[in-house]
Design a protein around this motif. Sequence first.
Motif, PDB file in Angstrom:
ATOM      1  N   ILE A   1       2.403   5.617  -5.653  1.00 20.45           N
ATOM      2  CA  ILE A   1       2.207   6.717  -4.699  1.00 20.45           C
ATOM      3  C   ILE A   1       1.659   6.205  -3.364  1.00 20.45           C
TER       4      ILE A   1
ATOM      5  N   THR B   1       4.606   4.562  -1.406  1.00 22.13           N
ATOM      6  CA  THR B   1       5.635   5.487  -0.892  1.00 22.13           C
ATOM      7  C   THR B   1       4.975   6.526   0.031  1.00 22.13           C
ATOM      8  N   GLN B   2       4.338   7.516  -0.571  1.00 25.95           N
ATOM      9  CA  GLN B   2       3.731   8.585   0.236  1.00 25.95           C
ATOM     10  C   GLN B   2       2.570   8.065   1.099  1.00 25.95           C
TER      11      GLN B   2
ATOM     12  N   GLN C   1       4.019   6.470   4.211  1.00 26.25           N
ATOM     13  CA  GLN C   1       4.533   7.514   5.109  1.00 26.25           C
ATOM     14  C   GLN C   1       3.387   8.222   5.829  1.00 26.25           C
TER      15      GLN C   1
ATOM     16  N   LEU D   1      -3.692  12.458  -2.579  1.00 26.81           N
ATOM     17  CA  LEU D   1      -2.895  11.231  -2.448  1.00 26.81           C
ATOM     18  C   LEU D   1      -3.773   9.996  -2.713  1.00 26.81           C
TER      19      LEU D   1
END
Length: 248
Positions: free
Chosen positions: A13, A16-17, A20, A49
């Motif tokens: 996570i 990826t997130q 971003q 997150l």
Amino acid sequence: MIRVRKPAEPPQILRTQGVQARRAFSTAYSRAARSYERGTRSFESDSDLYGHETVKQALIQAQHGKCAFCESRFTHIDFGDVEHFRPKAGWRQEEGEPLHRPGYYWLAYEWANLFVSCTLCNQQFKRNLFPLGTPAKRARSHKNDVTEEDPLLLDPAADDPEASISFREEVPYAVGGNARGETTLRILGLRREPLAEQRRDRLGYVKALRSLVLMGGPEAAKAQDLLQRMQQDSAQYAAMTRAFLRGS
């Protein structure tokens, strides 16, 4: 406080997130830097997150279920905090100073910047404090390189805390009076009495086991085995135990 050895690969996570989100923060700052510095705009980092269960569990496993700073086991009584070594929302060089914004926003989801700590170490002691030996070197945005900073807090993943902090009985001290060890002890409250009390209890067992080993006899081998386990990274207050046995 001992060295924390996190897996080199961050949880998915964050790869990826997290990447971003960091990119979005950096773009937002570049478009309105003064607004973020004045505090009229602020970054809202997503705890779902950086504090995602996969992140937290990976940290807990790497830290053997212990606080990254005080080495206390907490998972049976406390959820613990996913702590940002470099504060994400704002920082203070010293206690009592105004909060300087926007903080290390670009490291909010950075694996190297995350630890799990007990709520006392994080919320009562460290909070937004992040002093540097040379404040002029502070990274103020994602455009700066944090490796040029000289933090006075020991980083459990990048430094070997036991080279800077040792123990006399249950009381921690800065080896050779070095500034980073002393600052870390002070800011994290690692001399607080309730913590010292827990260490004293632990040290009592260590001393009893050492006496059994020195006496020999049928229980000596078992006592020696227990002492070995109490020095391993996974053991509570391993740094204190190792320091005591080195000097005994």
